[in-house]
Design an enzyme around this catalytic site. Structure first.
Site, PDB file in Angstrom:
ATOM      1  N   THR A 160       0.860  -1.178   0.000  1.00  0.00           N
ATOM      2  CA  THR A 160       0.000   0.000   0.000  1.00  0.00           C
ATOM      3  C   THR A 160       0.902   1.237   0.000  1.00  0.00           C
ATOM      4  OG1 THR A 160      -0.181   0.228   2.413  1.00  0.00           O
ATOM      5  CG2 THR A 160      -1.764  -1.250   1.308  1.00  0.00           C
ATOM      6  N   GLY A 161       0.410   2.311  -0.583  1.00  0.00           N
ATOM      7  CA  GLY A 161       1.232   3.518  -0.655  1.00  0.00           C
ATOM      8  C   GLY A 161       2.426   3.349  -1.573  1.00  0.00           C
ATOM      9  N   ALA A 162       2.265   2.580  -2.635  1.00  0.00           N
ATOM     10  CA  ALA A 162       3.392   2.283  -3.525  1.00  0.00           C
ATOM     11  C   ALA A 162       3.810   3.472  -4.369  1.00  0.00           C
ATOM     12  CB  ALA A 162       3.052   1.094  -4.433  1.00  0.00           C
ATOM     13  N   GLY A 209       4.454   6.448  -3.102  1.00  0.00           N
ATOM     14  CA  GLY A 209       5.307   7.312  -2.296  1.00  0.00           C
ATOM     15  C   GLY A 209       6.769   6.939  -2.414  1.00  0.00           C
ATOM     16  N   GLY A 210       7.624   7.762  -1.819  1.00  0.00           N
ATOM     17  CA  GLY A 210       9.059   7.546  -1.943  1.00  0.00           C
ATOM     18  C   GLY A 210       9.522   6.213  -1.385  1.00  0.00           C
ATOM     19  N   ILE A 211       9.081   5.862  -0.180  1.00  0.00           N
ATOM     20  CA  ILE A 211       9.465   4.583   0.411  1.00  0.00           C
ATOM     21  C   ILE A 211       8.789   3.432  -0.319  1.00  0.00           C
ATOM     22  CG2 ILE A 211       9.308   3.169   2.493  1.00  0.00           C
ATOM     23  CD1 ILE A 211       9.661   5.719   4.131  1.00  0.00           C
ATOM     24  N   GLY A 212       7.506   3.588  -0.636  1.00  0.00           N
ATOM     25  CA  GLY A 212       6.779   2.532  -1.346  1.00  0.00           C
ATOM     26  C   GLY A 212       7.404   2.202  -2.688  1.00  0.00           C
ATOM     27  N   SER A 246       6.967   4.512  12.287  1.00  0.00           N
ATOM     28  CA  SER A 246       7.798   5.714  12.363  1.00  0.00           C
ATOM     29  C   SER A 246       8.511   5.785  13.703  1.00  0.00           C
ATOM     30  CB  SER A 246       6.926   6.966  12.197  1.00  0.00           C
ATOM     31  OG  SER A 246       7.635   8.143  12.537  1.00  0.00           O
ATOM     32  N   TYR A 257      -0.278  12.132  14.820  1.00  0.00           N
ATOM     33  CA  TYR A 257       0.518  11.239  13.976  1.00  0.00           C
ATOM     34  C   TYR A 257       1.277  10.236  14.844  1.00  0.00           C
ATOM     35  CZ  TYR A 257       4.064   9.798  10.539  1.00  0.00           C
ATOM     36  OH  TYR A 257       4.890   9.077   9.715  1.00  0.00           O
TER      37      TYR A 257
END
Length: 240
Positions: A8-10, A12-15, A135, A148
């Site tokens: 999920t969140g692929a 984004g930078g980390i994804g 995080s 957060y």
């Protein structure tokens, strides 16, 4: 044997870094995104060289039932990497209920319910992996990021609890807790603010997205076969 991983969140930078590294290693991927279709299309072009099967899935995880659109499109599955995220920086007194609900939907509600819906696929195989990209703030908390931090702390508690629930079923559940990572999410900070962050980190630099990807690949691998319920901190010594 073909192995399928949902990220999920692929977009984004980390994804993206995780997707690239896993595709390079021979995994087939479900690539979730919300709004950034351009990023996913560019990622797919980069992955084509590896010859795997890469399936984009659009879903809005800030909505309470966003997980349903993903789970309905998953067939064979060997692992889930929960990488979707949004952030809120500001005083708690300025936080709106709408912002809080969106934050909790992305980081807590949808990952928990998506994991629940997809567990039968792991149970049928007698194996599986769930990795939560949490995080440093879920471990220690951050001023002006109270909501957060709370959401990320909930992810860590979920990992620790679910790992115990599933251990005898051959399903491992772990978390990765990055510190500051050089991704577009950092663009909201000024250069002076980023420099102050660098100064606080014992290794003197931000993490590269690829370093988070390598940690995820390790936790997926047989080399981590006896590791479950753990939080792997990838933070340059910022919090120990």
């Amino acid at each position: 044997m073909r192995k399928f991983v949902l990220i999920t969140g692929a977009s984004g930078g980390i994804g993206q870094a995780i997707a690239y590294h896993l595709a390079e290693s021979g995994y087939h991927l479900y690539l979730h995104y919300n709004k950034n279709e351009k990023s996913i299309r560019e990622l797919l072009e980069r992955l084509n060289q590896f010859g795997g099967e890469y399936i984009p899935i659009q879903a809005n995880l800030t909505e309470a039932d966003g997980y349903k659109k993903i789970s309905s499109q998953i067939f064979s599955l060997d692992a889930i990497i929960h990488c979707s995220g949004n952030s809120y920086y500001g005083l708690l007194m300025d936080l709106t209920q709408e912002d809080l609900e969106a934050l909790l939907n992305v980081h807590v509600l949808n990952p928990v319910l998506l994991s629940r819906d997809l567990l039968p696929k792991f149970l049928h195989k007698g194996s599986g992996n769930i990795i939560m990209i949490t995080s440093i703030w879920g471990q220690t908390g951050a001023a002006c990021e109270a909501a957060y931090s709370a959401a990320k702390g909930a992810q860590i508690s979920f990992v620790k609890a679910l790992s115990k629930e599933l251990a005898l079923n051959g399903i491992r559940v772990n978390a990765i807790a990055p510190g500051a990572v050089a991704t577009p999410m950092m663009e909201g900070f000024t250069e002076d603010e980023v420099e102050r962050i660098r100064f606080e980190i014992p290794m003197g630099r931000l993490a590269r997205p690829e370093e988070i990807a390598h940690a995820a690949a390790f936790l997926l691998s047989d080399k981590a076969g006896y590791i479950t319920g753990q939080v792997l901190a990838v933070n340059g010594g910022w919090y120990t």
